[in-house]
Design an enzyme around this catalytic site. Structure first.
Site, PDB file in Angstrom:
ATOM      1  N   LYS A 125     -90.765  -3.924  25.169  1.00 18.84           N
ATOM      2  CA  LYS A 125     -92.208  -3.813  25.392  1.00 18.84           C
ATOM      3  C   LYS A 125     -92.706  -2.417  25.005  1.00 18.84           C
ATOM      4  CE  LYS A 125     -92.427  -7.896  27.528  1.00 18.84           C
ATOM      5  NZ  LYS A 125     -91.017  -8.280  27.559  1.00 18.84           N
ATOM      6  N   LYS A 160     -97.910  -7.778  32.186  1.00 15.80           N
ATOM      7  CA  LYS A 160     -96.549  -8.301  32.108  1.00 15.80           C
ATOM      8  C   LYS A 160     -95.531  -7.240  32.474  1.00 15.80           C
ATOM      9  CE  LYS A 160     -96.666  -7.734  27.040  1.00 15.80           C
ATOM     10  NZ  LYS A 160     -96.581  -8.472  25.757  1.00 15.80           N
ATOM     11  N   ARG A 210     -93.504 -14.880  15.477  1.00 12.80           N
ATOM     12  CA  ARG A 210     -92.258 -14.127  15.461  1.00 12.80           C
ATOM     13  C   ARG A 210     -91.874 -13.855  14.006  1.00 12.80           C
ATOM     14  NH1 ARG A 210     -87.869 -13.535  18.576  1.00 12.80           N
ATOM     15  NH2 ARG A 210     -89.465 -12.696  19.978  1.00 12.80           N
ATOM     16  N   ARG A 225     -95.449 -19.372  17.673  1.00 12.59           N
ATOM     17  CA  ARG A 225     -95.276 -20.038  18.964  1.00 12.59           C
ATOM     18  C   ARG A 225     -96.662 -20.310  19.539  1.00 12.59           C
ATOM     19  NH1 ARG A 225     -91.406 -15.996  20.158  1.00 12.59           N
ATOM     20  NH2 ARG A 225     -93.153 -14.590  19.788  1.00 12.59           N
ATOM     21  N   ARG A 233     -99.471 -18.619  27.299  1.00  8.27           N
ATOM     22  CA  ARG A 233     -98.247 -18.072  26.721  1.00  8.27           C
ATOM     23  C   ARG A 233     -97.748 -18.978  25.603  1.00  8.27           C
ATOM     24  NH1 ARG A 233     -94.688 -17.873  32.014  1.00  8.27           N
ATOM     25  NH2 ARG A 233     -95.614 -19.967  32.101  1.00  8.27           N
ATOM     26  N   ASP A 273     -93.289  -9.454  17.197  1.00  9.39           N
ATOM     27  CA  ASP A 273     -94.255 -10.437  17.680  1.00  9.39           C
ATOM     28  C   ASP A 273     -95.658  -9.971  17.330  1.00  9.39           C
ATOM     29  OD1 ASP A 273     -92.165 -11.872  18.687  1.00  9.39           O
ATOM     30  OD2 ASP A 273     -92.532 -11.360  20.786  1.00  9.39           O
ATOM     31  N   GLU A 281     -94.982  -7.024  20.704  1.00  9.35           N
ATOM     32  CA  GLU A 281     -93.641  -6.662  21.154  1.00  9.35           C
ATOM     33  C   GLU A 281     -92.746  -6.433  19.950  1.00  9.35           C
ATOM     34  OE1 GLU A 281     -91.765  -9.245  23.988  1.00  9.35           O
ATOM     35  OE2 GLU A 281     -93.552  -9.406  25.248  1.00  9.35           O
ATOM     36  N   ASN A 283     -88.851  -6.953  19.504  1.00 11.23           N
ATOM     37  CA  ASN A 283     -87.641  -7.463  20.144  1.00 11.23           C
ATOM     38  C   ASN A 283     -86.408  -7.000  19.383  1.00 11.23           C
ATOM     39  OD1 ASN A 283     -88.743  -9.672  22.216  1.00 11.23           O
ATOM     40  ND2 ASN A 283     -89.974  -9.753  20.359  1.00 11.23           N
TER      41      ASN A 283
END
Length: 316
Positions: A125, A160, A210, A225, A233, A273, A281, A283
């Site tokens: 994050k 979050k 992604r 997504r 979400r 993301d 984000e 990842n």
């Protein structure tokens, strides 16, 4: 090559969608041997090299019983040609300790991917904050007062935890501010825990994309997504629908700019993301999406990644 995957328990893998499994399958197809362990199986005794209780496995090609165990043995981490750190979050103290053990294994000659030091230095994050030019309004804090100010400024926000995954613990608070205080208390544990607040991006309806970046270069397809029903979400674990799409020129440029910086630090694999045009984000612990992109488009992301692993192992 001999590959060691440091991951979650093999018995918990959902092979119909698991990215680590697709890596193993491609590596096996090329004739590489596969072993696996969990972080808890690593140990380091003074005067000795870092070792682990590893399971040498053979893939069966079946979905239910997807591997057989050839041997279980205590092995030096550095004996493997490449060590793939694929442990899912949370990014907690035990994860940090695992990276320290793997960093010592690096000093002993191991090729660890992603770099343990880089994993420690890029919490998923927080890592976005280094690239403000690509990020929407974002606040990292433990202060309820900061959150109230941010909400007053932006009206519609998402809160979050910093150590979550799969959409866990994400809240949206609209302009009415309903339950903002209670949600803040839940996330900051009455001021004891730091968390993240971001301006809500309505482009989420088109999907949380992604972008897979391998050695600084984005894959030609992304996995959008898309939230379902009343859910905000898009995470697949939260019921989002994964739709593979060609990468846009804008997302490719963003991914290359970030990938160039982070690949030089030892992050061979990144899952970026993006909602709309904003990065939310970065990842790095165990990026996913390989299987969905491969199944829907035929773009062989696992092969691209094992290509990069083979090159990295030769350079090490």
């Amino acid at each position: 090559m001999k590959l060691l995957f440091v991951a979650d328990p093999l018995e918990a893998f959902k092979t119909y969608k698991d990215t680590t499994y697709t890596m193993m399958r491609e590596a096996t197809r090329r004739g590489h041997t596969i072993a696996a362990c969990e972080p808890r199986h690593m140990h380091w005794e003074s005067g000795q090299k870092v070792r682990a209780q590893v399971r040498e496995i053979v893939l069966t090609g079946e979905q239910n019983v997807w591997f057989t165990e050839a041997t279980v043995r205590d092995a030096e981490i550095a004996e493997f040609d490449a060590v793939l750190m694929r442990k899912d979050p949370p990014f907690d103290a035990e994860f940090i300790y695992a990276t320290h053990l793997l960093e010592q294994a690096e000093r002993e000659g191991a090729c660890v991917i992603n770099s343990p030091q880089a994993l420690r230095n890029h919490p998923e994050k927080l890592a976005v904050m280094e690239f403000p030019q690509f990020v929407g309004p974002t606040l990292v804090t433990r202060s309820a007062e900061d959150v109230r100010r941010f909400h007053a400024e932006h009206g519609d926000i998402v809160l979050k935890p910093l150590d979550g995954m799969g959409g866990m613990g994400i809240f949206r608070v609209g302009p009415d501010g309903l339950n903002l205080g209670s949600i803040t208390e839940t996330l900051n544990h009455n001021g004891a825990t730091t968390f993240m607040v971001q301006k809500f991006l309505p482009e989420i309806t088109a999907g949380d994309k992604r972008v897979v970046i391998i050695d600084g270069e984005p894959a030609p397809f992304v996995l959008a997504r898309i939230p379902q029903g009343t859910e905000v979400r898009g995470n697949l674990a939260a019921g989002g629908k994964g739709v593979a799409q060609p990468i846009t020129d804008s997302d490719r440029a963003t991914a290359r700019a970030i990938g160039k910086v982070l690949s030089a630090r030892g992050l061979l694999l990144i899952g970026l993301d993006i909602i709309g045009t904003k990065v939310t984000e970065i990842n790095v612990t165990s990026p996913t999406g390989f299987r969905e992109i491969l199944d829907q488009t035929g773009c062989d992301v696992p092969a691209l990644y094992i290509d990069a692993i083979e090159k990295a192992a030769k350079r090490a």
